[in-house]
Design a protein around this motif. Structure first.
Motif, PDB file in Angstrom:
ATOM      1  N   ARG A  12     -64.309 -37.235 -24.866  1.00 34.90           N
ATOM      2  CA  ARG A  12     -63.049 -36.775 -24.268  1.00 34.90           C
ATOM      3  C   ARG A  12     -62.057 -37.931 -24.129  1.00 34.90           C
ATOM      4  O   ARG A  12     -60.856 -37.726 -24.062  1.00 34.90           O
ATOM      5  N   ASP A  13     -62.567 -39.143 -24.068  1.00 34.76           N
ATOM      6  CA  ASP A  13     -61.729 -40.330 -23.916  1.00 34.76           C
ATOM      7  C   ASP A  13     -61.146 -40.713 -25.285  1.00 34.76           C
ATOM      8  O   ASP A  13     -61.890 -41.079 -26.196  1.00 34.76           O
ATOM      9  N   PRO A  14     -59.840 -40.655 -25.444  1.00 32.25           N
ATOM     10  CA  PRO A  14     -59.251 -40.952 -26.756  1.00 32.25           C
ATOM     11  C   PRO A  14     -59.483 -42.393 -27.221  1.00 32.25           C
ATOM     12  O   PRO A  14     -59.460 -42.664 -28.421  1.00 32.25           O
ATOM     13  N   LEU A  15     -59.744 -43.305 -26.291  1.00 35.77           N
ATOM     14  CA  LEU A  15     -60.001 -44.697 -26.675  1.00 35.77           C
ATOM     15  C   LEU A  15     -61.378 -44.888 -27.301  1.00 35.77           C
ATOM     16  O   LEU A  15     -61.623 -45.895 -27.971  1.00 35.77           O
ATOM     17  N   TRP A  16     -62.270 -43.927 -27.106  1.00 38.44           N
ATOM     18  CA  TRP A  16     -63.633 -44.032 -27.615  1.00 38.44           C
ATOM     19  C   TRP A  16     -63.647 -44.170 -29.131  1.00 38.44           C
ATOM     20  O   TRP A  16     -64.510 -44.830 -29.701  1.00 38.44           O
ATOM     21  N   ARG A  17     -62.678 -43.567 -29.808  1.00 42.53           N
ATOM     22  CA  ARG A  17     -62.661 -43.565 -31.270  1.00 42.53           C
ATOM     23  C   ARG A  17     -62.261 -44.914 -31.866  1.00 42.53           C
ATOM     24  O   ARG A  17     -62.467 -45.151 -33.055  1.00 42.53           O
ATOM     25  N   LEU A  18     -61.695 -45.811 -31.078  1.00 43.81           N
ATOM     26  CA  LEU A  18     -61.172 -47.063 -31.612  1.00 43.81           C
ATOM     27  C   LEU A  18     -62.202 -47.904 -32.369  1.00 43.81           C
ATOM     28  O   LEU A  18     -61.894 -48.411 -33.451  1.00 43.81           O
ATOM     29  N   PRO A  19     -63.420 -48.086 -31.866  1.00 36.25           N
ATOM     30  CA  PRO A  19     -64.383 -48.883 -32.640  1.00 36.25           C
ATOM     31  C   PRO A  19     -64.766 -48.235 -33.976  1.00 36.25           C
ATOM     32  O   PRO A  19     -64.946 -48.937 -34.981  1.00 36.25           O
ATOM     33  N   ILE A  20     -64.859 -46.922 -34.006  1.00 35.40           N
ATOM     34  CA  ILE A  20     -65.198 -46.230 -35.257  1.00 35.40           C
ATOM     35  C   ILE A  20     -64.062 -46.411 -36.253  1.00 35.40           C
ATOM     36  O   ILE A  20     -64.279 -46.726 -37.430  1.00 35.40           O
ATOM     37  N   GLU A  21     -62.845 -46.232 -35.781  1.00 34.37           N
ATOM     38  CA  GLU A  21     -61.691 -46.406 -36.656  1.00 34.37           C
ATOM     39  C   GLU A  21     -61.531 -47.852 -37.098  1.00 34.37           C
ATOM     40  O   GLU A  21     -61.052 -48.118 -38.203  1.00 34.37           O
ATOM     41  N   ALA A  22     -61.949 -48.813 -36.254  1.00 36.00           N
ATOM     42  CA  ALA A  22     -61.896 -50.227 -36.643  1.00 36.00           C
ATOM     43  C   ALA A  22     -62.844 -50.495 -37.812  1.00 36.00           C
ATOM     44  O   ALA A  22     -62.513 -51.258 -38.724  1.00 36.00           O
ATOM     45  N   VAL A  23     -64.012 -49.872 -37.794  1.00 34.31           N
ATOM     46  CA  VAL A  23     -64.947 -50.023 -38.918  1.00 34.31           C
ATOM     47  C   VAL A  23     -64.323 -49.433 -40.180  1.00 34.31           C
ATOM     48  O   VAL A  23     -64.375 -50.037 -41.259  1.00 34.31           O
ATOM     49  N   THR A  25     -61.146 -49.090 -40.886  1.00 30.49           N
ATOM     50  CA  THR A  25     -60.070 -49.983 -41.312  1.00 30.49           C
ATOM     51  C   THR A  25     -60.625 -51.191 -42.047  1.00 30.49           C
ATOM     52  O   THR A  25     -60.124 -51.588 -43.105  1.00 30.49           O
ATOM     53  N   ARG A  26     -61.683 -51.779 -41.494  1.00 25.10           N
ATOM     54  CA  ARG A  26     -62.290 -52.954 -42.131  1.00 25.10           C
ATOM     55  C   ARG A  26     -62.870 -52.589 -43.495  1.00 25.10           C
ATOM     56  O   ARG A  26     -62.763 -53.358 -44.445  1.00 25.10           O
ATOM     57  N   MET A  27     -63.483 -51.415 -43.610  1.00 22.31           N
ATOM     58  CA  MET A  27     -63.992 -50.961 -44.905  1.00 22.31           C
ATOM     59  C   MET A  27     -62.854 -50.828 -45.920  1.00 22.31           C
ATOM     60  O   MET A  27     -62.998 -51.258 -47.067  1.00 22.31           O
ATOM     61  N   ARG A  28     -61.739 -50.246 -45.497  1.00 24.14           N
ATOM     62  CA  ARG A  28     -60.591 -50.090 -46.398  1.00 24.14           C
ATOM     63  C   ARG A  28     -60.099 -51.452 -46.880  1.00 24.14           C
ATOM     64  O   ARG A  28     -59.783 -51.631 -48.056  1.00 24.14           O
ATOM     65  N   GLU A  29     -60.034 -52.421 -45.967  1.00 25.59           N
ATOM     66  CA  GLU A  29     -59.613 -53.777 -46.339  1.00 25.59           C
ATOM     67  C   GLU A  29     -60.574 -54.383 -47.350  1.00 25.59           C
ATOM     68  O   GLU A  29     -60.148 -54.977 -48.345  1.00 25.59           O
ATOM     69  N   GLN A  30     -61.869 -54.247 -47.097  1.00 27.02           N
ATOM     70  CA  GLN A  30     -62.861 -54.816 -48.002  1.00 27.02           C
ATOM     71  C   GLN A  30     -62.832 -54.133 -49.367  1.00 27.02           C
ATOM     72  O   GLN A  30     -62.937 -54.799 -50.403  1.00 27.02           O
ATOM     73  N   LEU A  31     -62.685 -52.817 -49.377  1.00 20.06           N
ATOM     74  CA  LEU A  31     -62.606 -52.090 -50.652  1.00 20.06           C
ATOM     75  C   LEU A  31     -61.363 -52.502 -51.433  1.00 20.06           C
ATOM     76  O   LEU A  31     -61.422 -52.717 -52.644  1.00 20.06           O
ATOM     77  N   ALA A  32     -60.232 -52.631 -50.745  1.00 17.82           N
ATOM     78  CA  ALA A  32     -58.993 -53.017 -51.417  1.00 17.82           C
ATOM     79  C   ALA A  32     -59.096 -54.420 -51.992  1.00 17.82           C
ATOM     80  O   ALA A  32     -58.689 -54.660 -53.130  1.00 17.82           O
ATOM     81  N   SER A  33     -59.657 -55.353 -51.225  1.00 19.89           N
ATOM     82  CA  SER A  33     -59.753 -56.730 -51.714  1.00 19.89           C
ATOM     83  C   SER A  33     -60.765 -56.848 -52.839  1.00 19.89           C
ATOM     84  O   SER A  33     -60.605 -57.681 -53.727  1.00 19.89           O
ATOM     85  N   SER A  34     -61.780 -56.014 -52.858  1.00 13.25           N
ATOM     86  CA  SER A  34     -62.777 -56.081 -53.934  1.00 13.25           C
ATOM     87  C   SER A  34     -62.227 -55.522 -55.243  1.00 13.25           C
ATOM     88  O   SER A  34     -62.760 -55.803 -56.311  1.00 13.25           O
ATOM     89  N   MET A  35     -61.133 -54.759 -55.177  1.00 11.90           N
ATOM     90  CA  MET A  35     -60.567 -54.147 -56.376  1.00 11.90           C
ATOM     91  C   MET A  35     -59.371 -54.927 -56.911  1.00 11.90           C
ATOM     92  O   MET A  35     -58.842 -54.593 -57.959  1.00 11.90           O
ATOM     93  N   LEU A  36     -58.932 -55.980 -56.214  1.00 13.85           N
ATOM     94  CA  LEU A  36     -57.769 -56.749 -56.652  1.00 13.85           C
ATOM     95  C   LEU A  36     -57.999 -57.356 -58.034  1.00 13.85           C
ATOM     96  O   LEU A  36     -59.015 -57.980 -58.279  1.00 13.85           O
ATOM     97  N   GLY A  37     -57.059 -57.127 -58.901  1.00 14.62           N
ATOM     98  CA  GLY A  37     -57.090 -57.758 -60.210  1.00 14.62           C
ATOM     99  C   GLY A  37     -58.031 -57.134 -61.212  1.00 14.62           C
ATOM    100  O   GLY A  37     -57.936 -57.408 -62.391  1.00 14.62           O
ATOM    101  N   GLY A  38     -58.943 -56.303 -60.789  1.00 18.11           N
ATOM    102  CA  GLY A  38     -59.912 -55.795 -61.739  1.00 18.11           C
ATOM    103  C   GLY A  38     -59.801 -54.327 -62.050  1.00 18.11           C
ATOM    104  O   GLY A  38     -60.438 -53.838 -62.963  1.00 18.11           O
ATOM    105  N   ASN A  39     -58.972 -53.610 -61.320  1.00 15.05           N
ATOM    106  CA  ASN A  39     -58.963 -52.173 -61.497  1.00 15.05           C
ATOM    107  C   ASN A  39     -57.618 -51.620 -61.029  1.00 15.05           C
ATOM    108  O   ASN A  39     -57.130 -51.987 -59.976  1.00 15.05           O
TER     109      ASN A  39
END
Length: 128
Positions: A12-23, A25-39
């Motif tokens: 019920r606490d809207p702040l509870w989702r922040l750690p899940i969303e942080a993971v 976000t970090r996955m998106r960053e890692q996926l984007a950086s792993s695809m730089l220049g190669g795809n």
């Protein structure tokens, strides 16, 4: 196209989702950086879904990712252990999704907290 869904309990606490969303976000960053220049294609999408008390649900999340072209889903239970939600509720939801979307593929991972790397990271964090 591949897509990832981080599946969590919800609160019920809207702040509870922040750690899940942080993971996510970090996955998106890692996926984007792993695809730089190669795809030239975009990295696989990463989304969050919740069992109860929060949106989106797993079904809503899958529908949204399907509309983006995702056909292969990796669902990751963001639980410390393989309790009833990860052991029973989530597999039932995946069976329902497979029945609704027979052309899609769903891979269900074990609860993240049971991975030895996570156990080791938690122990190090607690001991520092």
């Amino acid at each position: 196209m591949q897509g990832y869904v981080l599946f969590a309990h919800g609160s019920r606490d809207p702040l509870w989702r922040l750690p899940i969303e942080a993971v996510a976000t970090r996955m998106r960053e890692q996926l984007a950086s792993s695809m730089l220049g190669g795809n030239d294609s975009a990295p696989p999408p990463v989304a969050c879904a919740y069992l109860e008390l929060m949106e989106p649900t797993l079904a809503t999340c899958v529908d949204a990712l399907k509309a983006q072209g995702v056909r292969d889903f990796t669902i990751v239970p963001m639980f410390l252990g393989q309790g009833r939600h990860a052991r029973e509720d989530l597999p039932e939801l995946v069976v329902e999704l497979q029945a609704r979307h027979p052309g899609l593929r769903f891979a269900l991972r074990p609860a993240v907290g049971e991975d030895p790397e996570i156990v080791d990271a938690l122990a190090r964090l607690i001991l520092r």
